[in-house]
Motif scaffolding. Structure first.
Motif, PDB file in Angstrom:
ATOM      1  N   PRO A 171      42.259 -15.068   7.134  1.00 36.39           N
ATOM      2  CA  PRO A 171      42.976 -15.174   8.410  1.00 36.39           C
ATOM      3  C   PRO A 171      42.653 -14.058   9.398  1.00 36.39           C
ATOM      4  O   PRO A 171      43.076 -14.127  10.558  1.00 36.39           O
ATOM      5  CB  PRO A 171      44.457 -15.124   7.991  1.00 36.39           C
ATOM      6  N   ALA A 172      41.932 -13.032   8.975  1.00 35.87           N
ATOM      7  CA  ALA A 172      41.515 -11.998   9.920  1.00 35.87           C
ATOM      8  C   ALA A 172      40.491 -12.548  10.913  1.00 35.87           C
ATOM      9  O   ALA A 172      40.334 -12.001  12.015  1.00 35.87           O
ATOM     10  CB  ALA A 172      40.924 -10.801   9.170  1.00 35.87           C
ATOM     11  N   TYR A 173      39.816 -13.635  10.555  1.00 37.94           N
ATOM     12  CA  TYR A 173      38.785 -14.226  11.423  1.00 37.94           C
ATOM     13  C   TYR A 173      39.160 -15.635  11.876  1.00 37.94           C
ATOM     14  O   TYR A 173      39.037 -15.958  13.058  1.00 37.94           O
ATOM     15  CB  TYR A 173      37.445 -14.263  10.682  1.00 37.94           C
ATOM     16  N   ALA A 174      39.585 -16.464  10.952  1.00 36.38           N
ATOM     17  CA  ALA A 174      39.909 -17.847  11.298  1.00 36.38           C
ATOM     18  C   ALA A 174      41.333 -17.922  11.842  1.00 36.38           C
ATOM     19  O   ALA A 174      42.269 -17.391  11.235  1.00 36.38           O
ATOM     20  CB  ALA A 174      39.774 -18.739  10.065  1.00 36.38           C
ATOM     21  N   LYS A 175      41.499 -18.599  12.973  1.00 36.02           N
ATOM     22  CA  LYS A 175      42.798 -18.675  13.642  1.00 36.02           C
ATOM     23  C   LYS A 175      43.151 -20.137  13.929  1.00 36.02           C
ATOM     24  O   LYS A 175      42.408 -21.053  13.604  1.00 36.02           O
ATOM     25  CB  LYS A 175      42.767 -17.872  14.952  1.00 36.02           C
ATOM     26  N   ARG A 176      44.304 -20.302  14.565  1.00 31.74           N
ATOM     27  CA  ARG A 176      44.718 -21.642  14.968  1.00 31.74           C
ATOM     28  C   ARG A 176      43.680 -22.251  15.921  1.00 31.74           C
ATOM     29  O   ARG A 176      43.210 -21.588  16.851  1.00 31.74           O
ATOM     30  CB  ARG A 176      46.081 -21.574  15.659  1.00 31.74           C
ATOM     31  N   GLY A 177      43.325 -23.496  15.679  1.00 27.94           N
ATOM     32  CA  GLY A 177      42.312 -24.166  16.494  1.00 27.94           C
ATOM     33  C   GLY A 177      40.935 -24.152  15.865  1.00 27.94           C
ATOM     34  O   GLY A 177      40.065 -24.940  16.256  1.00 27.94           O
ATOM     35  N   ASP A 178      40.710 -23.259  14.884  1.00 24.09           N
ATOM     36  CA  ASP A 178      39.434 -23.237  14.174  1.00 24.09           C
ATOM     37  C   ASP A 178      39.446 -24.286  13.058  1.00 24.09           C
ATOM     38  O   ASP A 178      40.502 -24.795  12.674  1.00 24.09           O
ATOM     39  CB  ASP A 178      39.174 -21.849  13.580  1.00 24.09           C
ATOM     40  N   VAL A 179      38.270 -24.560  12.524  1.00 23.50           N
ATOM     41  CA  VAL A 179      38.131 -25.524  11.429  1.00 23.50           C
ATOM     42  C   VAL A 179      37.534 -24.799  10.230  1.00 23.50           C
ATOM     43  O   VAL A 179      36.530 -24.093  10.360  1.00 23.50           O
ATOM     44  CB  VAL A 179      37.244 -26.719  11.823  1.00 23.50           C
ATOM     45  N   ILE A 180      38.165 -24.956   9.062  1.00 25.34           N
ATOM     46  CA  ILE A 180      37.663 -24.351   7.830  1.00 25.34           C
ATOM     47  C   ILE A 180      37.351 -25.458   6.825  1.00 25.34           C
ATOM     48  O   ILE A 180      38.175 -26.333   6.571  1.00 25.34           O
ATOM     49  CB  ILE A 180      38.689 -23.388   7.209  1.00 25.34           C
ATOM     50  N   PHE A 181      36.153 -25.402   6.266  1.00 27.46           N
ATOM     51  CA  PHE A 181      35.759 -26.323   5.197  1.00 27.46           C
ATOM     52  C   PHE A 181      35.834 -25.548   3.886  1.00 27.46           C
ATOM     53  O   PHE A 181      35.222 -24.485   3.748  1.00 27.46           O
ATOM     54  CB  PHE A 181      34.348 -26.857   5.437  1.00 27.46           C
ATOM     55  N   ALA A 182      36.605 -26.061   2.935  1.00 32.09           N
ATOM     56  CA  ALA A 182      36.833 -25.336   1.685  1.00 32.09           C
ATOM     57  C   ALA A 182      36.711 -26.278   0.495  1.00 32.09           C
ATOM     58  O   ALA A 182      36.994 -27.469   0.590  1.00 32.09           O
ATOM     59  CB  ALA A 182      38.212 -24.674   1.692  1.00 32.09           C
ATOM     60  N   VAL A 319      31.036  -7.231  11.547  1.00 31.93           N
ATOM     61  CA  VAL A 319      31.989  -8.148  10.932  1.00 31.93           C
ATOM     62  C   VAL A 319      33.061  -7.386  10.150  1.00 31.93           C
ATOM     63  O   VAL A 319      34.259  -7.635  10.289  1.00 31.93           O
ATOM     64  CB  VAL A 319      31.260  -9.150  10.010  1.00 31.93           C
ATOM     65  N   VAL A 320      32.637  -6.455   9.317  1.00 30.64           N
ATOM     66  CA  VAL A 320      33.574  -5.758   8.439  1.00 30.64           C
ATOM     67  C   VAL A 320      34.554  -4.899   9.229  1.00 30.64           C
ATOM     68  O   VAL A 320      35.750  -4.846   8.918  1.00 30.64           O
ATOM     69  CB  VAL A 320      32.797  -4.907   7.410  1.00 30.64           C
ATOM     70  N   ASP A 321      34.076  -4.220  10.241  1.00 29.43           N
ATOM     71  CA  ASP A 321      34.941  -3.308  10.995  1.00 29.43           C
ATOM     72  C   ASP A 321      36.099  -4.038  11.665  1.00 29.43           C
ATOM     73  O   ASP A 321      37.142  -3.431  11.949  1.00 29.43           O
ATOM     74  CB  ASP A 321      34.110  -2.570  12.054  1.00 29.43           C
ATOM     75  N   HIS A 322      35.948  -5.323  11.920  1.00 27.74           N
ATOM     76  CA  HIS A 322      37.016  -6.111  12.540  1.00 27.74           C
ATOM     77  C   HIS A 322      38.287  -6.093  11.691  1.00 27.74           C
ATOM     78  O   HIS A 322      39.405  -6.155  12.225  1.00 27.74           O
ATOM     79  CB  HIS A 322      36.528  -7.553  12.743  1.00 27.74           C
ATOM     80  N   GLN A 323      38.137  -5.980  10.371  1.00 26.13           N
ATOM     81  CA  GLN A 323      39.308  -6.035   9.489  1.00 26.13           C
ATOM     82  C   GLN A 323      40.157  -4.769   9.542  1.00 26.13           C
ATOM     83  O   GLN A 323      41.306  -4.775   9.083  1.00 26.13           O
ATOM     84  CB  GLN A 323      38.862  -6.277   8.043  1.00 26.13           C
ATOM     85  N   ARG A 324      39.632  -3.708  10.065  1.00 26.82           N
ATOM     86  CA  ARG A 324      40.404  -2.461  10.099  1.00 26.82           C
ATOM     87  C   ARG A 324      41.639  -2.595  10.986  1.00 26.82           C
ATOM     88  O   ARG A 324      42.591  -1.817  10.855  1.00 26.82           O
ATOM     89  CB  ARG A 324      39.521  -1.306  10.580  1.00 26.82           C
ATOM     90  N   LEU A 325      41.627  -3.557  11.895  1.00 25.01           N
ATOM     91  CA  LEU A 325      42.796  -3.814  12.733  1.00 25.01           C
ATOM     92  C   LEU A 325      43.355  -5.216  12.535  1.00 25.01           C
ATOM     93  O   LEU A 325      44.438  -5.516  13.040  1.00 25.01           O
ATOM     94  CB  LEU A 325      42.455  -3.612  14.209  1.00 25.01           C
ATOM     95  N   SER A 326      42.632  -6.075  11.813  1.00 29.51           N
ATOM     96  CA  SER A 326      43.057  -7.469  11.670  1.00 29.51           C
ATOM     97  C   SER A 326      43.375  -7.875  10.237  1.00 29.51           C
ATOM     98  O   SER A 326      44.034  -8.890  10.031  1.00 29.51           O
ATOM     99  CB  SER A 326      41.969  -8.410  12.215  1.00 29.51           C
ATOM    100  N   GLY A 327      42.929  -7.113   9.255  1.00 31.03           N
ATOM    101  CA  GLY A 327      43.235  -7.434   7.870  1.00 31.03           C
ATOM    102  C   GLY A 327      44.627  -6.942   7.505  1.00 31.03           C
ATOM    103  O   GLY A 327      44.861  -5.737   7.379  1.00 31.03           O
ATOM    104  N   LEU A 328      45.571  -7.865   7.360  1.00 31.60           N
ATOM    105  CA  LEU A 328      46.963  -7.463   7.142  1.00 31.60           C
ATOM    106  C   LEU A 328      47.122  -6.659   5.851  1.00 31.60           C
ATOM    107  O   LEU A 328      47.883  -5.684   5.815  1.00 31.60           O
ATOM    108  CB  LEU A 328      47.855  -8.708   7.107  1.00 31.60           C
ATOM    109  N   GLY A 329      46.430  -7.060   4.785  1.00 27.34           N
ATOM    110  CA  GLY A 329      46.524  -6.321   3.534  1.00 27.34           C
ATOM    111  C   GLY A 329      45.929  -4.928   3.639  1.00 27.34           C
ATOM    112  O   GLY A 329      46.312  -4.030   2.884  1.00 27.34           O
ATOM    113  N   TYR A 330      45.008  -4.728   4.578  1.00 27.64           N
ATOM    114  CA  TYR A 330      44.414  -3.412   4.797  1.00 27.64           C
ATOM    115  C   TYR A 330      45.317  -2.547   5.672  1.00 27.64           C
ATOM    116  O   TYR A 330      45.524  -1.368   5.397  1.00 27.64           O
ATOM    117  CB  TYR A 330      43.048  -3.572   5.462  1.00 27.64           C
ATOM    118  N   CYS A 331      45.875  -3.141   6.709  1.00 22.04           N
ATOM    119  CA  CYS A 331      46.639  -2.368   7.698  1.00 22.04           C
ATOM    120  C   CYS A 331      48.018  -1.953   7.200  1.00 22.04           C
ATOM    121  O   CYS A 331      48.509  -0.870   7.544  1.00 22.04           O
ATOM    122  CB  CYS A 331      46.795  -3.175   8.993  1.00 22.04           C
ATOM    123  N   PHE A 332      48.663  -2.811   6.412  1.00 14.20           N
ATOM    124  CA  PHE A 332      50.074  -2.593   6.127  1.00 14.20           C
ATOM    125  C   PHE A 332      50.378  -2.301   4.654  1.00 14.20           C
ATOM    126  O   PHE A 332      51.543  -2.115   4.306  1.00 14.20           O
ATOM    127  CB  PHE A 332      50.887  -3.813   6.578  1.00 14.20           C
TER     128      PHE A 332
END
Length: 468
Positions: A171-182, A319-332
């Motif tokens: 969820p740090a990258y994929a948001k509402r409106g995006d499409v994920i194939f899993a 790509v990785v540096d984006h998680q320093r402010l968007s990865g909830l498990g990393y930030c909190f």
């Protein structure tokens, strides 16, 4: 002036209204006011003392928790003592351990213990807070550097818990409106990450590339139909290197081709494949000979091949540096205890200095696979090179719960005979696609041929005792 004119028009309209109309509206207004202002009278039933005593006598409180069935595992717990290595002491009995994810046998590595002890003497046991708030210690940065170097990528980021790594990175990258194939066979951490992203998630059949391409083609056709007026859609593809729920290996070469063809971002969970696949243990990319930079983000755990705690993400710095402010498990979350980071660094050093351990593990995986294939009452699932194997009933009863009970009895019987195996556990009500009940066995590079023969003999005898 305009306000006075509006009031004058309202006055004229009031004079022109019929009298009965004004009376009805007035009565309605009085009735509404009465409903709003009145205090409802609560009539309390008056009971005699005899009636009160009868009610109190007949009242039976509901239980705080439902009744526990006689065969519930909680009523017959297994008590583990000492270190959980190649052997584990369960209820006072030493058992050959095929239950825990100690693929490389590093739980018993003395160097890891020493590095952890030295780190405790220097930093203590805690990290005092999240990484961005006084929780970063030099060993955290050293571990991130070592992971990036080991995977031959630009940058790495560590989390304090393996589950939250996967569930936070997506969820740090994929948001509402995006499409994920899993993949339908994705583990629970991936499922929670997909759910937290609030994206449009589309599941394809497990390891079925034709079904995946069908979904990708349908999405491309939809975007083409919308044309230039349509909103740009970001597309993600999430797979596992080795699937925890099945022991299968993903067909990465075909996935990379589809990634390039349909312009999707590829995320790979390498929690099991990291440290187990490839000549140097670098995971699914090395196993197939595909450059690691073909993957947009590699996620992994430090709780399997590396016997520590936490997880990591590795990729390009952008790509990785984006998680320093968007990865909830990393930030909190409080950061990884320094002693566990130091132990993980020592494990990576060991993996680099002794690459033959991966050949040893691969040999054990294949021998274990062949040996388990000989069982007649159990059906083997998983790839021969994967360290995780699943055994299901060859003849299912047709009932999910009954199959699980029989497998649990086989596991308990095996434990009594000196072999530690477990039934794979799932959150039945929360799993997106609930796997079939299975015994999950884990390969360890320290296992010998005599160990494998012993394990097969115990499994055969346990199946005969339970299923006959």
């Amino acid at each position: 002036m305009a306000v006075q004119w509006d009031l004058y028009e309202m006055y004229l309209a009031l004079l022109q209204a019929p009298l009965y109309h004004l009376i009805i509206e007035g009565l309605l207004m009085v009735w509404v006011a009465w409903l709003l202002l009145r205090k409802p009278k609560i009539r309390k039933p008056i009971l005699t003392e005899k009636e009160q005593e009868e009610l109190i006598t007949d009242w039976q409180p509901e239980p705080l928790v439902p009744d526990t069935t006689e065969d519930h595992p909680a009523l017959d717990p297994f008590v583990v003592e000492g270190k959980v290595g190649k052997y584990v002491c369960v209820n006072g009995r030493d058992c050959l351990n095929l239950a825990t994810h100690n693929y490389l046998g590093l739980v018993e590595d003395k160097n890891m213990e020493d590095s952890a002890v030295e780190c405790v003497k220097k930093y203590g046991v805690g990290s005092c807070g999240p990484r961005g708030f006084y929780g970063t210690v030099d060993v955290h940065l050293n571990l991130e550097t070592r992971l990036a170097e080991f995977m031959e990528l630009e940058e790495a980021l560590i989390y304090s818990y393996g589950f939250s790594t996967i569930a936070s990175a997506i969820p740090a990258y994929a948001k509402r409106g995006d499409v994920i194939f899993a993949d339908e066979g994705s583990n629970f951490a991936v499922q929670k990450g997909l759910e937290a992203s609030r994206s449009d998630v589309r599941f394809f059949k497990h390891n079925d590339m034709k079904d995946l391409e069908r979904l990708l083609e349908a999405q491309s056709a939809k975007e083409l139909k919308n044309g230039k007026n349509g909103k740009p859609v970001r597309k993600f593809l999430v797979v596992e290197g080795v699937y925890m729920n099945s022991g299968d290996i993903c067909p990465l070469p075909e996935i990379v081709e589809l990634k390039s063809k349909y312009k999707v971002r590829l995320f790979v969970d390498e929690s099991i494949s990291f440290g187990t696949l490839g000549r140097h243990g670098k995971g699914i990319t090395e196993y197939y000979g595909i450059p690691a930079d073909h993957i947009d983000l590699i996620m992994g755990s430090l709780e399997y091949a590396i016997p520590s705690v936490g997880g990591f993400c590795v990729g390009t710095s952008y790509v990785v540096d984006h998680q320093r402010l968007s990865g909830l498990g990393y930030c909190f979350s409080a950061s990884l205890p320094p002693m566990l980071a130091a132990a993980a660094i020592t494990a990576i050093d060991t993996m680099e200095n002794d690459p033959d351990m991966f050949l040893d593990l691969n040999n054990v995986c294949r021998k274990l696979h062949i040996a388990l294939s000989s069982l007649h009452q159990l059906r083997l699932g998983g790839h021969r090179d994967a360290p995780v194997k699943h055994l299901r009933l060859a003849k299912s009863t047709g009932c999910h719960n009954h199959d699980g009970q029989l497998l649990r009895q086989i596991a308990n019987e095996s434990m009594k005979r000196g072999l530690a195996v477990i039934v794979a556990s799932y959150l039945d009500q929360s799993e997106r696609f609930l796997p079939q009940p299975s015994l999950r066995l884990v390969a360890n590079r320290l296992l010998t041929e005599n160990d494998l023969d012993k394990a097969i003999k115990i499994l055969e005898d346990s199946c005969t005792a339970v299923l006959s």
